[in-house]
Structures are given as C-alpha cells and as structure tokens.
Write an enzyme that holds these catalytic residues in place. Sequence first.
Site, mmCIF file in Angstrom:
data_model
loop_
_atom_site.group_PDB
_atom_site.id
_atom_site.type_symbol
_atom_site.label_atom_id
_atom_site.label_comp_id
_atom_site.label_asym_id
_atom_site.label_seq_id
_atom_site.Cartn_x
_atom_site.Cartn_y
_atom_site.Cartn_z
ATOM 1 N N HIS A 1 5.593 -0.489 -1.986
ATOM 2 C CA HIS A 1 4.645 0.485 -1.428
ATOM 3 C C HIS A 1 3.289 0.362 -2.122
ATOM 4 C CE1 HIS A 1 4.105 4.620 0.545
ATOM 5 N NE2 HIS A 1 2.958 4.368 -0.073
ATOM 6 N N ASP B 1 1.299 2.587 -4.969
ATOM 7 C CA ASP B 1 0.586 3.179 -3.831
ATOM 8 C C ASP B 1 -0.856 2.649 -3.734
ATOM 9 O OD1 ASP B 1 0.423 4.751 -1.598
ATOM 10 O OD2 ASP B 1 0.294 6.676 -2.641
ATOM 11 N N GLU C 1 5.225 14.062 1.124
ATOM 12 C CA GLU C 1 4.241 13.882 0.051
ATOM 13 C C GLU C 1 3.355 15.124 0.068
ATOM 14 O OE1 GLU C 1 1.335 10.862 0.841
ATOM 15 O OE2 GLU C 1 0.639 10.747 -1.228
ATOM 16 N N HIS D 1 -0.978 -0.232 -0.932
ATOM 17 C CA HIS D 1 -1.970 -0.420 0.144
ATOM 18 C C HIS D 1 -3.022 -1.402 -0.351
ATOM 19 C CE1 HIS D 1 -0.551 3.173 2.430
ATOM 20 N NE2 HIS D 1 -0.143 3.520 1.210
HETATM 21 ZN ZN LIG Z 1 1.026 5.145 0.529
#
Ligand SMILES: [Zn+2]
Length: 332
Positions: A13, A273, A196, A15
Amino acid sequence: MSSFGLCKKVELHIHLEGAASPEFVREICQSNSKPIPEVFDKSGNYNWQNFDQFLHTYEIVTNLFLEEKNFDALIRHVLDKQVRENVIYTEIFLGPHLWDDKPTERWEGFLNIAKKVADEYKKKYGIFAYFIIVCIRHLGPEKALEAAKFASNTKAKNVVGFGMAGDEKKFKVSDFSESFNYARKSGLGITVHAGEVCGAKSVDEAVKLGVTRIGHGVRSAESEETIVKILEKNILLEICPGSNIALGLYPSLEEHPINFLLSKNLPISISTDDPSFFFTTLSKEYEDLHNVFGWKEETFNKINRQSISFAFCEASLKEKLIQQLQREKWKI
Ligand SMILES: [Zn+2]
C-alpha cells in the site's frame, strides 16, 4: 543501517506521488525551470494540517509529474527508495485521473514508462514492482468505471489490481459496484480504502464489493461484528500505522489498534501509504512497532509472508517470494 533496514520486506500500500520526497520535488522544479509550489513549510517538509489539505497538496505535487521525463524520474525515485529499504515485492497505487480527467494517451504513456522501469529494476535489483490502478472516490462512479476499464486493458503493463482512494466521505461504496465487478471479472485483484477516516461501517460496505484486501481498515477494531466478518471472508488489512498517526486518527502508536487486530488473527500487512507526506519509511514503521509492541523477527516475517499470499501477482511468483522470505534470517 539497522536490521530493520536490512530485512527483506513486502509493501502492498503505497501511492506513487505520496512517495515523492520534498527534496526530489524541488529538484524536479529546478531542473524544469519551474517555480517551486507553495506546499512546503519553513523546514522544507510538506505543509498540510488536515485530510482535505493533504489531498489538495497531493494534487499539486501530482501536477508536477505530468511530463513523461518527470514521471519516469518519479518512478525511479520511488523504486530507488524501496530498493534501499530492501523491499522485494511492491504494489504501487497509480491514480490516472490525477494525470488527466479522462482516459488519454498520457495514461497509456505513463503505464508504458511504469512497466519499462519496473522491468529494469527487476533485472538490476531483483525487486518485483506491480501496479494497482485506483479510482478517485470523490470524482464519482462514472470516472471509476473509466479507471476500471483502463486497469483491465493494461494488465500486460504489470497492472494486477484495481482500487479506490480519495475522500471516504463522498458517495456510497455501493455506487462503485459496477466498476469493481468489471475489474474483478477481468481477473484483477481488488482493494478499497475504508475504515480510515470513516468507521467500521465503511469496512462492512467495502466487504460487499467482494474485496480480498482493504486499504487501512483499522477502524474495524471498533466493531467485533466487523472483525468476525473480515475473519470469515479472509480479508487482509493493508495497515499503515504512521499514516494513521500523521492524519490524527490516533494520537500515538501506543493507541493504534494494529497490535489488537493482530491478536485477533486478522491478516495484515505493513505499509507507508504516502511516506513523504507522513514523515515515515518502511524501516521506521518496523522499528516503531518493535519498540512499542515488542514485535520481533517472527512477527514481521509472518506478516510479510502473509502479505505475499494476499498479493495480486501470479501464484508462481508468490511461491518463489515466500520461499525467499522463509530463508530470511535477521536479528533485532
Ligand atoms: Zn492509501
């Protein structure tokens, strides 16, 4: 380098643009003779105070990489960092609607670059880099379907999954069923950001899409019913503790539910992330988990092997990587 830096890792995970370091962004601006955008604070870090501002800053940064040479440099920058962290397998989120508001040649061009660089890094450094195309939730279901179709057509470019990121408060998960059905039927793995910003109910909604993984999903901890459901369906939570703390979901790692979720035997992975926005690295995540919860080699290794078993790549590669991780010996 500490043993946390040296041990082999799996990251599911992350980006792409979220891993662009502030220094790298400034270098790109300078080399393009472009003004440096006002996204940094006095110490040179990304400046944002809440989730909406984070999304806004993220979009500004993304806009700096819309030329092929810059995009190429960005992929290399991110993979260089993962190679340094000893990541052996990664799935990187790419959000094509951030590059252009509709499917264009740019989308194709960027995927060609991503695949070319991934092949090069596999050969040079042994890292396996795959991609998950994400639709941007707040842009709505129609755009999501465009992204799902694009993902299905680019499987030959190391695209193994379809996901959804963006503002969890916008639209209902069920509004996106068509896109997720389309992606799943074309053989892509599917994952959705949920649990989240919004609570356990958003996880329940995501489960209905038939996902095998959930991005974050940490707020499942708020509902025993949701935990049971995830266990029954055997869904992995892509947990990014540093991200959750940076965004203020939890005041500290001590109060983060990752250890509780692990104790419930939920499959989990550890990721960063948007590491450059959240002041973290994968090694730092491991080190913090060790310091706060006393996690050792056995736990990290189990989590990495579990991550591979939930990866979206082909089964033969998973087998090979699991064997590689089983041979891994590291001391903390
Ligand atoms: Zn994310």
